[in-house]
Design a protein around this motif. Structure first.
Motif, PDB file in Angstrom:
ATOM      1  N   GLN A 136     -12.602  -3.204  -1.877  1.00  0.00           N
ATOM      2  CA  GLN A 136     -13.416  -4.174  -1.140  1.00  0.00           C
ATOM      3  C   GLN A 136     -14.878  -3.964  -1.466  1.00  0.00           C
ATOM      4  O   GLN A 136     -15.343  -2.822  -1.597  1.00  0.00           O
ATOM      5  CB  GLN A 136     -13.201  -4.021   0.372  1.00  0.00           C
TER       6      GLN A 136
ATOM      7  N   LEU B  98       0.829  -1.198   0.000  1.00  0.00           N
ATOM      8  CA  LEU B  98       0.000   0.000   0.000  1.00  0.00           C
ATOM      9  C   LEU B  98       0.862   1.246   0.000  1.00  0.00           C
ATOM     10  O   LEU B  98       0.513   2.270  -0.626  1.00  0.00           O
ATOM     11  CB  LEU B  98      -0.934  -0.012   1.212  1.00  0.00           C
TER      12      LEU B  98
ATOM     13  N   ARG C 276     -15.129   0.161  -1.409  1.00  0.00           N
ATOM     14  CA  ARG C 276     -14.356   0.829  -0.359  1.00  0.00           C
ATOM     15  C   ARG C 276     -12.894   0.563  -0.665  1.00  0.00           C
ATOM     16  O   ARG C 276     -12.451  -0.578  -0.750  1.00  0.00           O
ATOM     17  CB  ARG C 276     -14.725   0.262   1.024  1.00  0.00           C
ATOM     18  N   LEU C 277     -12.162   1.657  -0.824  1.00  0.00           N
ATOM     19  CA  LEU C 277     -10.777   1.541  -1.219  1.00  0.00           C
ATOM     20  C   LEU C 277      -9.898   1.792   0.007  1.00  0.00           C
ATOM     21  O   LEU C 277      -9.986   2.824   0.665  1.00  0.00           O
ATOM     22  CB  LEU C 277     -10.443   2.542  -2.325  1.00  0.00           C
ATOM     23  N   ARG C 278      -9.034   0.778   0.325  1.00  0.00           N
ATOM     24  CA  ARG C 278      -8.081   0.914   1.439  1.00  0.00           C
ATOM     25  C   ARG C 278      -6.768   1.403   0.841  1.00  0.00           C
ATOM     26  O   ARG C 278      -6.186   0.768  -0.004  1.00  0.00           O
ATOM     27  CB  ARG C 278      -7.865  -0.424   2.144  1.00  0.00           C
ATOM     28  N   LEU C 279      -6.311   2.542   1.351  1.00  0.00           N
ATOM     29  CA  LEU C 279      -5.080   3.153   0.866  1.00  0.00           C
ATOM     30  C   LEU C 279      -3.969   2.933   1.894  1.00  0.00           C
ATOM     31  O   LEU C 279      -4.171   2.327   2.945  1.00  0.00           O
ATOM     32  CB  LEU C 279      -5.298   4.646   0.618  1.00  0.00           C
TER      33      LEU C 279
ATOM     34  N   GLY D  33      -5.604   5.378   5.443  1.00  0.00           N
ATOM     35  CA  GLY D  33      -7.023   5.629   5.429  1.00  0.00           C
ATOM     36  C   GLY D  33      -7.759   4.887   4.323  1.00  0.00           C
ATOM     37  O   GLY D  33      -7.178   4.063   3.629  1.00  0.00           O
ATOM     38  N   GLU D  34      -9.093   5.242   4.149  1.00  0.00           N
ATOM     39  CA  GLU D  34      -9.971   4.589   3.202  1.00  0.00           C
ATOM     40  C   GLU D  34     -10.793   5.707   2.502  1.00  0.00           C
ATOM     41  O   GLU D  34     -11.053   6.736   3.069  1.00  0.00           O
ATOM     42  CB  GLU D  34     -10.925   3.623   3.904  1.00  0.00           C
TER      43      GLU D  34
ATOM     44  N   ALA E 153      -3.814   0.185  -3.880  1.00  0.00           N
ATOM     45  CA  ALA E 153      -4.982   0.246  -3.025  1.00  0.00           C
ATOM     46  C   ALA E 153      -5.694  -1.074  -3.095  1.00  0.00           C
ATOM     47  O   ALA E 153      -5.581  -1.797  -4.070  1.00  0.00           O
ATOM     48  CB  ALA E 153      -5.915   1.371  -3.462  1.00  0.00           C
TER      49      ALA E 153
END
Length: 418
Positions: free
Chosen positions: A384, A376, A404-407, A410-411, A381
């Motif tokens: 989900q 990440l 929902r994007l996990r970076l 944060g998201e 990213a």
């Protein structure tokens, strides 16, 4: 009595009692009947050989009248010896002679006098006595009465000595004087008896029984100052020999006759050559014992001194050793060893810690390189689906699907376009 006899003759049948124990005062025997019955009984006695000592001798014409006495007891008989019997003797008999005689008792009915008719008589010489003594010696030895295994050991130091000896004899004085000189504390229990003659055996045996029954008598000495063979015959008497063998107290024979030893010497627990020798052998010499005690004490003192000197030298040798001269030296050597080993242990532990620390850092770097977070951080990213599943295929997210994007940090929310 006569009327009784006449009555028996008139009737032809005797009314007299047939046996002596059936006679009564009312019905007695005539005296002649007793004489006849005694005569019949005595006539059945066979001729008997007896031994004794001639104490009286009277010659009347061709007949000799002897009084023969037992050699070991107060018993005597009067003998009648016909001239034909006396004629066969090579030497005439004299009072004091020891003889064996074949006698046959005879009762003279008229006077009721009992006589001993002598059919043969023979003097007993020294050779005969020695042969008989030797025969008795062998018989008693075969029974084991003389065996060394049954002889008792004399006590080392008797407190009380039983002494059987003649009345006021030199033998008694010798034993008491010499024993007292050697050990003054010794005590005596003396029995003065006849040591020859007809009463000797009975008196010696009675004294022996008395002393053997006493618990305070430790040893018994039978002493006599020698004598002829005839005088010493009581000390070869079989009854006396057996009494000595059966005694519980140790017996010492001190007859003092080397040529012809009486049987008492063989059965006694110790034979002394003389009464003086007996005194020397039954008690120790006090002066010799004191000298031995002095020697023993001196030897013991020397041994103790030698032991002390030897152990002192050993202690000095031990104290001269380095470990005893400087006891701390051994501790100092061990202290240096402990310091050296401790340093080596610290170095080993430090090296192991550094080595494992580097290894852990390397492993952490590997783990971090493989971590999703590292991916990440490089700008990637993770998308989900609303249910939380990771989106791996675009087909799974048609237009309008909310994501929902996990970076790296944060998201964010997103939605697929048509």
């Amino acid at each position: 009595m006569e009327s009784g006899g006449v009555q028996g003759a008139d009737t032809g049948k005797s009314t007299l009692p047939p046996t002596a124990n059936q006679t009564t005062a009312e019905n007695p025997w005539p005296l002649r009947m007793l004489s006849q019955k005694l005569k019949m009984h005595i006539d059945r006695v066979p001729p008997t050989w007896v031994e004794g000592q001639v104490i009286e001798l009277n010659r009347r014409n061709s007949t000799t009248y002897l009084t023969l006495r037992d050699t070991d007891a107060e018993a005597s008989f009067s003998l009648v010896v016909w001239g034909s019997v006396m004629a066969r003797l090579e030497m005439p008999l004299e009072p004091g002679s020891r003889v064996v005689a074949q006698i046959k008792p005879d009762l003279y009915i008229k006077t009721g006098r009992l006589t001993m008719q002598t059919r043969d008589i023979r003097p007993v010489g020294l050779g005969d006595l020695l042969v008989r003594l030797e025969r008795l010696r062998r018989a008693l030895a075969a029974e084991g009465l003389f065996d060394a295994s049954r002889k008792q050991r004399l006590p080392l130091l008797p407190h009380r000595i039983g002494l059987i000896t003649g009345r006021d004899s030199d033998a008694m004085k010798d034993v008491i004087r010499n024993a007292s000189l050697r050990w003054p504390a010794v005590e005596f229990e003396v029995r003065e008896v006849a040591v020859q003659g007809v009463n000797a055996v009975a008196q010696v045996m009675r004294a022996l029984a008395e002393l053997d029954a006493r618990q305070d008598v430790d040893v018994i000495v039978i002493a006599r100052g020698g004598g002829s063979l005839e005088d010493l015959l009581p000390f070869s008497n079989e009854d006396l020999v057996r009494a000595v063998a059966a005694a519980a107290t140790p017996i010492v024979s001190a007859i003092g006759h080397e040529a012809d030893r009486p049987l008492l010497d063989d059965v006694a627990d110790l034979r002394a050559s003389t009464p003086t020798d007996a005194a020397k052998r039954i008690v120790p010499d006090v002066s010799e014992e004191l000298h031995r005690i002095g020697q023993a004490r001196a030897m013991l003192a020397r041994r103790v001194e030698q032991l002390v000197h030897r152990e002192t030298d050993r202690l000095a040798t031990l104290r001269s050793r380095p470990v005893m001269a400087n006891p701390a030296g051994m501790v100092d050597v061990r202290t240096d060893d402990i310091h050296r080993l401790t340093s080596r242990a610290h170095q080993a532990v430090s090296a192991a810690v550094h080595r494992d620390t580097d290894r852990i850092a390397h492993l952490k770097a590997q783990v971090r390189a493989l971590s999703p977070q590292n991916t990440l951080d490089r700008g990637y990213a993770v998308a989900q689906l609303p249910d939380g599943h990771v989106l791996r295929d675009a087909a799974d997210a048609p237009a309008g699907t909310r994501l929902r994007l996990r970076l790296a940090v944060g998201e964010v929310a997103a939605e697929t376009l048509p």
